[in-house]
Design an enzyme around this catalytic site. Structure first.
Site, PDB file in Angstrom:
ATOM      1  N   GLY A  20       0.825  -1.197   0.000  1.00 46.91           N
ATOM      2  CA  GLY A  20       0.000   0.000   0.000  1.00 46.91           C
ATOM      3  C   GLY A  20       0.861   1.250   0.000  1.00 46.91           C
ATOM      4  N   GLY A  24       6.642   0.869   2.319  1.00 50.15           N
ATOM      5  CA  GLY A  24       8.060   0.557   2.307  1.00 50.15           C
ATOM      6  C   GLY A  24       8.518  -0.162   1.055  1.00 50.15           C
ATOM      7  CE  LYS A  25       3.959   0.829  -3.582  1.00 49.68           C
ATOM      8  NZ  LYS A  25       3.639   1.761  -2.447  1.00 49.68           N
ATOM      9  CB  ALA A  49      10.756   7.453 -12.772  1.00 52.36           C
ATOM     10  CG  HIS A  65       9.792  10.247  -4.362  1.00 58.67           C
ATOM     11  ND1 HIS A  65       8.697   9.657  -4.958  1.00 58.67           N
ATOM     12  CD2 HIS A  65       9.440  10.449  -3.068  1.00 58.67           C
ATOM     13  CE1 HIS A  65       7.734   9.512  -4.070  1.00 58.67           C
ATOM     14  NE2 HIS A  65       8.163   9.984  -2.913  1.00 58.67           N
ATOM     15  CB  ALA A  70      20.585  11.556  -5.175  1.00 52.74           C
ATOM     16  NE  ARG A  72      15.815   6.232   0.360  1.00 49.11           N
ATOM     17  CZ  ARG A  72      14.834   7.142   0.468  1.00 49.11           C
ATOM     18  NH1 ARG A  72      14.776   7.901   1.552  1.00 49.11           N
ATOM     19  NH2 ARG A  72      13.937   7.284  -0.486  1.00 49.11           N
ATOM     20  CD  GLU A  80      11.858  12.143 -15.605  1.00 46.52           C
ATOM     21  OE1 GLU A  80      11.211  12.707 -16.506  1.00 46.52           O
ATOM     22  OE2 GLU A  80      12.301  12.740 -14.601  1.00 46.52           O
TER      23      GLU A  80
END
Length: 203
Positions: A20, A24-25, A49, A65, A70, A72, A80
């Site tokens: 959902g 955390g997906k 994306a 995001h 960038a 993480r 895109e």
């Protein structure tokens, strides 16, 4: 390459991460991408994306995001592509390159519920166009030479929505998730940031 430069890590060739909103997906997909990059100096990771900046809030969400990703996952590239995912898979998949497609839900939205309901020729989007694209995508997924992570929403756990178009979209997304799960070696359901294995090997 010296043993010290590699990290033991096994990535399923194709996997589906469902969950959902804020489950955390996407964060898990980023974690797997980071592990993939750390496992071998020759590995690459590319985020595909599918989101589009429909309004100011969506533009800021996408920018946020990008900034977070960038930090993480340094070194992860971005492509895109809101609609032609089969072409992206055929063009960019390789044994050393991980493709993360985020997300299937927005991809479906771009085909069935575009912001501009008519294309440049004034034609309404047709369901058979979507079915043809889905068939091409699944064929390209099966043929991908490198690992692929698909990220998608599970939105069918609540009450039946009001409105014919919304109900049709929920049905279409459920069927898309089912078909993607059949074609993926590994399927994981994310809930509250925790992974629940549904199918196959888990990285």
């Amino acid at each position: 390459m010296s043993p010290a430069s590699t990290v033991s890590f096994v990535m399923p060739r194709t996997q589906l991460l469902l969950g959902g909103q804020k489950s955390g997906k996407s964060r898990r997909a980023e974690l797997l991408a980071r592990q993939w990059l750390q496992a071998d100096a020759g590995h690459q990771a590319v985020l595909v994306a599918t989101g589009q900046a429909w309004d100011a809030e969506m533009s800021e969400r996408i920018a946020r995001h990008q900034r977070d990703r960038a930090e993480r996952v340094p070194g992860m590239q971005t492509i895109e592509e809101p609609r032609e995912l089969a072409q992206v898979l055929a063009r960019h998949s390789s044994p050393q390159r991980l493709l993360v497609i985020d997300c299937l839900t927005l991809w479906l939205t771009n085909w069935l519920m575009p912001v501009q309901a008519e294309d440049l020729e004034g034609n309404q989007p047709q369901s058979h166009d979507w079915q043809a694209q889905l068939a091409l995508f699944l064929k390209a997924l099966d043929a991908a030479s490198g690992p692929v992570i698909l990220v998608g929403n599970e939105i069918g756990l609540g009450v039946i929505p009001m409105g014919r178009e919304v109900r049709a979209f929920v049905d279409a997304l459920g069927l898309l998730n089912q078909q993607a799960a059949v074609h993926c070696e590994s399927v994981t359901l994310m809930c509250a940031g925790l992974p629940l294995a549904l199918k196959g090997p888990q990285p």
